[in-house]
Motif scaffolding. Structure first.
Motif, PDB file in Angstrom:
ATOM      1  N   TYR A   1       0.832  -1.209   0.000  1.00 16.10           N
ATOM      2  CA  TYR A   1       0.000   0.000   0.000  1.00 16.10           C
ATOM      3  C   TYR A   1       0.867   1.259   0.000  1.00 16.10           C
ATOM      4  CZ  TYR A   1      -3.920  -3.085   1.187  1.00 16.10           C
ATOM      5  OH  TYR A   1      -4.870  -4.072   1.190  1.00 16.10           O
ATOM      6  N   LYS A   2       1.983   1.227   0.727  1.00 14.95           N
ATOM      7  CA  LYS A   2       2.881   2.379   0.738  1.00 14.95           C
ATOM      8  C   LYS A   2       3.487   2.609  -0.641  1.00 14.95           C
ATOM      9  CE  LYS A   2       4.119   1.822   5.633  1.00 14.95           C
ATOM     10  NZ  LYS A   2       5.219   1.511   6.586  1.00 14.95           N
ATOM     11  N   LEU A   3       3.901   1.514  -1.295  1.00 16.15           N
ATOM     12  CA  LEU A   3       4.470   1.633  -2.638  1.00 16.15           C
ATOM     13  C   LEU A   3       3.409   2.091  -3.634  1.00 16.15           C
ATOM     14  CD1 LEU A   3       6.665  -1.609  -2.696  1.00 16.15           C
ATOM     15  CD2 LEU A   3       7.452   0.753  -2.445  1.00 16.15           C
ATOM     16  N   TYR A   4       2.207   1.595  -3.469  1.00 15.91           N
ATOM     17  CA  TYR A   4       1.099   2.018  -4.342  1.00 15.91           C
ATOM     18  C   TYR A   4       0.896   3.528  -4.245  1.00 15.91           C
ATOM     19  CZ  TYR A   4      -3.681   2.616  -6.030  1.00 15.91           C
ATOM     20  OH  TYR A   4      -4.801   3.061  -6.711  1.00 15.91           O
ATOM     21  N   ARG A   5       0.837   4.031  -3.028  1.00 19.16           N
ATOM     22  CA  ARG A   5       0.621   5.472  -2.852  1.00 19.16           C
ATOM     23  C   ARG A   5       1.788   6.275  -3.426  1.00 19.16           C
ATOM     24  NH1 ARG A   5      -1.106   3.661   2.296  1.00 19.16           N
ATOM     25  NH2 ARG A   5       0.811   4.390   3.298  1.00 19.16           N
ATOM     26  N   ARG A   6       2.970   5.707  -3.366  1.00 13.91           N
ATOM     27  CA  ARG A   6       4.170   6.413  -3.837  1.00 13.91           C
ATOM     28  C   ARG A   6       4.291   6.417  -5.351  1.00 13.91           C
ATOM     29  NH1 ARG A   6      10.248   4.278  -2.267  1.00 13.91           N
ATOM     30  NH2 ARG A   6      11.463   5.728  -3.571  1.00 13.91           N
ATOM     31  N   PHE A   7       3.998   5.285  -5.988  1.00 12.74           N
ATOM     32  CA  PHE A   7       4.287   5.152  -7.415  1.00 12.74           C
ATOM     33  C   PHE A   7       3.059   5.150  -8.335  1.00 12.74           C
ATOM     34  CE2 PHE A   7       8.059   2.846  -5.563  1.00 12.74           C
ATOM     35  CZ  PHE A   7       9.005   3.811  -5.932  1.00 12.74           C
ATOM     36  N   THR A   8       1.937   4.570  -7.888  1.00  7.74           N
ATOM     37  CA  THR A   8       0.797   4.384  -8.807  1.00  7.74           C
ATOM     38  C   THR A   8      -0.532   4.693  -8.114  1.00  7.74           C
ATOM     39  OG1 THR A   8       0.664   2.035  -8.205  1.00  7.74           O
ATOM     40  CG2 THR A   8       2.004   2.612 -10.135  1.00  7.74           C
ATOM     41  N   PRO A   9      -0.697   5.874  -7.556  1.00 10.01           N
ATOM     42  CA  PRO A   9      -1.881   6.151  -6.736  1.00 10.01           C
ATOM     43  C   PRO A   9      -3.206   6.187  -7.492  1.00 10.01           C
ATOM     44  CG  PRO A   9      -0.618   8.157  -7.121  1.00 10.01           C
ATOM     45  CD  PRO A   9       0.228   7.017  -7.626  1.00 10.01           C
ATOM     46  N   LYS A  10      -3.167   6.175  -8.819  1.00 13.45           N
ATOM     47  CA  LYS A  10      -4.407   6.219  -9.595  1.00 13.45           C
ATOM     48  C   LYS A  10      -4.759   4.882 -10.247  1.00 13.45           C
ATOM     49  CE  LYS A  10      -4.054  11.162 -10.631  1.00 13.45           C
ATOM     50  NZ  LYS A  10      -4.022  12.206 -11.705  1.00 13.45           N
ATOM     51  N   ALA A  11      -3.933   3.857 -10.046  1.00  9.30           N
ATOM     52  CA  ALA A  11      -4.178   2.560 -10.686  1.00  9.30           C
ATOM     53  C   ALA A  11      -5.371   1.858 -10.039  1.00  9.30           C
ATOM     54  CB  ALA A  11      -2.939   1.687 -10.575  1.00  9.30           C
ATOM     55  N   SER A  12      -6.105   1.110 -10.839  1.00  3.67           N
ATOM     56  CA  SER A  12      -7.233   0.340 -10.318  1.00  3.67           C
ATOM     57  C   SER A  12      -6.737  -0.864  -9.534  1.00  3.67           C
ATOM     58  CB  SER A  12      -8.139  -0.124 -11.466  1.00  3.67           C
ATOM     59  OG  SER A  12      -7.458  -1.060 -12.289  1.00  3.67           O
ATOM     60  N   LEU A  13      -7.606  -1.407  -8.688  1.00  2.22           N
ATOM     61  CA  LEU A  13      -7.249  -2.538  -7.831  1.00  2.22           C
ATOM     62  C   LEU A  13      -8.384  -3.553  -7.873  1.00  2.22           C
ATOM     63  CD1 LEU A  13      -6.312   0.077  -5.284  1.00  2.22           C
ATOM     64  CD2 LEU A  13      -4.637  -1.714  -5.700  1.00  2.22           C
ATOM     65  N   THR A  14      -8.052  -4.789  -8.261  1.00  4.11           N
ATOM     66  CA  THR A  14      -9.068  -5.831  -8.417  1.00  4.11           C
ATOM     67  C   THR A  14      -8.790  -6.999  -7.483  1.00  4.11           C
ATOM     68  OG1 THR A  14      -9.427  -5.269 -10.748  1.00  4.11           O
ATOM     69  CG2 THR A  14     -10.142  -7.450 -10.029  1.00  4.11           C
ATOM     70  N   LEU A  15      -9.759  -7.325  -6.637  1.00  2.00           N
ATOM     71  CA  LEU A  15      -9.658  -8.536  -5.828  1.00  2.00           C
ATOM     72  C   LEU A  15      -9.913  -9.726  -6.749  1.00  2.00           C
ATOM     73  CD1 LEU A  15     -11.661  -7.487  -2.641  1.00  2.00           C
ATOM     74  CD2 LEU A  15      -9.176  -7.674  -2.873  1.00  2.00           C
ATOM     75  N   GLU A  16      -8.886 -10.560  -6.940  1.00  2.00           N
ATOM     76  CA  GLU A  16      -9.007 -11.693  -7.857  1.00  2.00           C
ATOM     77  C   GLU A  16      -8.802 -12.985  -7.068  1.00  2.00           C
ATOM     78  OE1 GLU A  16      -7.745 -12.303 -12.427  1.00  2.00           O
ATOM     79  OE2 GLU A  16      -6.120 -12.637 -10.999  1.00  2.00           O
ATOM     80  N   TYR A  17      -9.847 -13.379  -6.345  1.00  3.26           N
ATOM     81  CA  TYR A  17      -9.789 -14.557  -5.496  1.00  3.26           C
ATOM     82  C   TYR A  17     -10.324 -15.775  -6.222  1.00  3.26           C
ATOM     83  CZ  TYR A  17      -9.378 -11.350  -1.451  1.00  3.26           C
ATOM     84  OH  TYR A  17      -8.966 -10.388  -0.557  1.00  3.26           O
ATOM     85  N   ALA A  18      -9.719 -16.933  -5.941  1.00  2.00           N
ATOM     86  CA  ALA A  18     -10.294 -18.189  -6.406  1.00  2.00           C
ATOM     87  C   ALA A  18     -11.556 -18.472  -5.605  1.00  2.00           C
ATOM     88  CB  ALA A  18      -9.293 -19.324  -6.229  1.00  2.00           C
ATOM     89  N   ASP A  19     -12.489 -19.180  -6.219  1.00  2.00           N
ATOM     90  CA  ASP A  19     -13.726 -19.503  -5.521  1.00  2.00           C
ATOM     91  C   ASP A  19     -13.471 -20.561  -4.450  1.00  2.00           C
ATOM     92  OD1 ASP A  19     -13.238 -21.299  -7.721  1.00  2.00           O
ATOM     93  OD2 ASP A  19     -15.190 -22.191  -7.344  1.00  2.00           O
ATOM     94  N   GLY A  20     -14.288 -20.565  -3.455  1.00  2.00           N
ATOM     95  CA  GLY A  20     -14.174 -21.526  -2.357  1.00  2.00           C
ATOM     96  C   GLY A  20     -15.195 -21.205  -1.290  1.00  2.00           C
ATOM     97  N   GLY A  21     -15.467 -22.159  -0.420  1.00  2.00           N
ATOM     98  CA  GLY A  21     -16.506 -21.979   0.571  1.00  2.00           C
ATOM     99  C   GLY A  21     -16.303 -20.808   1.497  1.00  2.00           C
TER     100      GLY A  21
END
Length: 269
Positions: free
Chosen positions: A228-248
């Motif tokens: 998160y710190k690196l994100y704020r420093r280098f790419t604060p406008k990039a989108s973020l996608t939760l890409e989880y495998a399915d499971g119970g």
């Protein structure tokens, strides 16, 4: 922008039950959207993708290009290449209809061996160039995703190769998958700094550093507090996608809770 991938509802069944995805994103009032896998190989899946606008309503949406039974290192004038272009032609058309401006691109799916690396890279780059031209006609930009998660063979594009690939195609964007970074062992800060002007989005998930298991962000060895710190420093406008495998244990409430964690994390809260 934050998205939830329909992978969480199933790799090939992710559009069977839109209510699963809607329950996860609706609490955010349009601030969290959906990433749609645009698989081509299954006719029933294609029909569900084409009708997704009916349940998406005004939700933000983005696209992931086809990769099941599709190979981006296909040889020139081969049946495999023809199928690649056919699949992406449909995906671009569908993405345009769904008003998705970006689509994630996988550089390869098959096992790559050392002796064929150079040729496979050449084929991938040639096919990528053609796909970029195709996407431009539909107003859809490809985002090249880092892989490096092979269980056999070698990485088609290691850290240096991938950075050079992203830099070689300024008309494309770049999507960094944090789970793939973790498995591949790449230097996170170095990659984000070098590609800071090219990174348009991220896939977020976690793992043990060995298997690409697509577990939730708090279940693995990837350090999200540092990210998160690196994100704020280098790419604060990039989108973020939760890409989880399915499971119970991957439920809509959990996805919603993790989306809020990401919002707080990138905000420095």
């Amino acid at each position: 922008m934050i998205y939830v991938s329909n992978l969480a509802a199933g790799l090939e069944k992710g559009l069977d039950h839109p209510s699963f995805l809607l329950e996860a994103v609706t609490p955010f009032g349009g601030e969290v959207g959906v990433e749609l896998f645009l698989h081509y190989h299954d006719e029933a899946y294609r029909r569900r993708a084409q009708s997704a606008a009916e349940w998406l309503g005004g939700l933000p949406r983005t696209a992931h290009g086809p990769f099941l039974q599709v190979e981006a290192t296909a040889e020139q004038d081969s049946a495999e290449q023809a199928y690649l272009f056919e699949a992406y032609g449909w995906a671009f058309e569908t993405a345009q209809r769904l008003e998705c401006r970006d689509m994630v691109f996988h550089t390869h799916q098959r096992v790559i061996w050392e002796q064929e690396k150079e040729r496979a890279q050449h084929n991938c780059m040639r096919n990528l160039e053609a796909l970029l031209a195709m996407g431009e006609k539909y107003g859809v930009r490809l985002l090249i995703e880092n892989l490096g998660i092979q269980r056999q063979g070698i990485s088609l594009f290691d850290e240096e190769d991938f950075c050079r690939l992203a830099e070689a195609f300024p008309q494309a964007g770049c999507l960094i998958d944090t789970g793939h970074l973790n498995v591949a062992g790449w230097n996170v800060e170095r990659v984000l700094e070098r590609l800071s002007g090219r990174i348009c989005g991220y896939h977020l998930h976690n793992n043990d550093g060995v298997a690409d298991s697509h577990r939730p962000i708090d279940e693995g060895t990837f350090d999200y507090a540092a990210f998160y710190k690196l994100y704020r420093r280098f790419t604060p406008k990039a989108s973020l996608t939760l890409e989880y495998a399915d499971g119970g244990d991957v439920t809509p409430p959990r996805l919603a809770g993790d989306a809020q964690k990401v919002i707080d994390g990138v905000s420095g809260l």
